[in-house]
Design an enzyme around this catalytic site. Structure first.
Site, PDB file in Angstrom:
ATOM      1  CG  ASP A 132      20.948   3.917  27.116  1.00 50.82           C
ATOM      2  OD1 ASP A 132      21.657   3.476  26.183  1.00 50.82           O
ATOM      3  OD2 ASP A 132      20.182   2.998  27.501  1.00 50.82           O
ATOM      4  CG  ASN A 174      12.641  -3.000  33.998  1.00 50.88           C
ATOM      5  OD1 ASN A 174      13.182  -2.746  32.809  1.00 50.88           O
ATOM      6  ND2 ASN A 174      13.834  -2.705  34.917  1.00 50.88           N
ATOM      7  CD  GLU A 234      16.203   0.053  35.081  1.00 51.00           C
ATOM      8  OE1 GLU A 234      15.498  -0.356  34.127  1.00 51.00           O
ATOM      9  OE2 GLU A 234      16.834  -0.738  35.911  1.00 51.00           O
TER      10      GLU A 234
END
Ligand code: GLP
Length: 236
Positions: free
Chosen positions: A67, A136, A143
């Site tokens: 990323d 998370n 995400e």
């Protein structure tokens, strides 16, 4: 999934580096999928050390990173290209032109995502993918969402990710709000996956990812479906 509890951060880093160096020794022209974040830094340090000792040679390796932040160029010390050069590539004999990171400066980031997937495909896919994990459950910058996203894509970073990554910037306001990340397909198609996780604060999310339901709400949980995934963790 193989779960290995390491004795310390150093032990976790050595174990991950051992798997990566074995990969490169057995297949010198491996395609390594690489990750940023604080967790893999020890793994890179160990590999650099073994490179200097003559134990591992990166001269035929190709790398593809997971990323990149949108809008940061490689001279920005918070860009992931800068991170990789600084923490790994500048210290080993990898050919820089064979180290790939998504271009966060591309005018059309969606097109950049398609280009990156084609690139990974043209390389024959990833032999070994190294991953960290966000609090998370994110992998790369995948995400939590309602659906897994398969291809390399643009993401709006969640508030918890912005806060978690603010430690590397002068303030949370300076953390880019968007990023481009490899999607779930290229990660799952990697022949081997190694996920490193360090610290008591990662224990709960690693347990949810490894033992909980497979759900896009915890993106790392998809790794339960991978045939050769090793999680190396240290929760001390
Ligand atoms: C960033 C990266 C992830 C990384 C995560 C965890 O968000 N995009 O690839 O896994 O941070 O970072 P750390 O290892 O510092 O906890």
């Amino acid at each position: 999934m193989k779960i290995i509890e390491a004795k310390s951060y150093e032990d976790m880093s050595r174990k991950a580096a051992n798997i990566i160096s074995a990969q490169v020794i057995c297949k010198p022209d491996s395609v390594l999928g690489l990750a940023t974040g604080s967790t893999p830094i020890g793994t890179y340090k160990q590999l650099i050390d073994w490179y200097h000792k003559g134990d591992v040679d990166f001269s035929e390796v190709t790398s593809v990173n997971l990323d990149e932040y949108a809008g940061l160029d490689e001279t920005n010390d918070q860009s992931y290209r800068y991170f990789m050069n600084h923490n790994f590539f500048d210290h080993i004999n990898i050919r820089k032109e064979y180290t790939y990171v998504p271009n966060g400066l591309a005018e059309d980031l969606e097109a950049e995502g398609r280009r990156y997937d084609e690139l990974i495909e043209s390389l024959g896919g990833i032999d070994l993918q190294l991953l960290g994990i966000g609090h998370n459950g994110h992998i790369g910058f995948n995400e939590p969402t309602d659906e897994f996203v398969t291809g390399t894509h643009v993401v709006s970073l969640g508030e918890s990710t912005i806060q978690a990554n603010a430690r590397f910037f002068a303030s949370a306001d300076e953390v880019p709000k968007k990023a481009i990340t490899m999607g779930i397909r290229a990660i799952l198609q990697a022949k081997k996956v190694v996920l490193v996780a360090n610290g008591t604060d990662k224990k709960e999310i690693v347990e949810r990812a490894v033992y909980g339901p497979v759900t896009p709400k915890v993106p790392a949980s998809i790794l339960q479906l991978h045939p050769d995934c090793t999680v190396i963790c240290c929760f001390k």
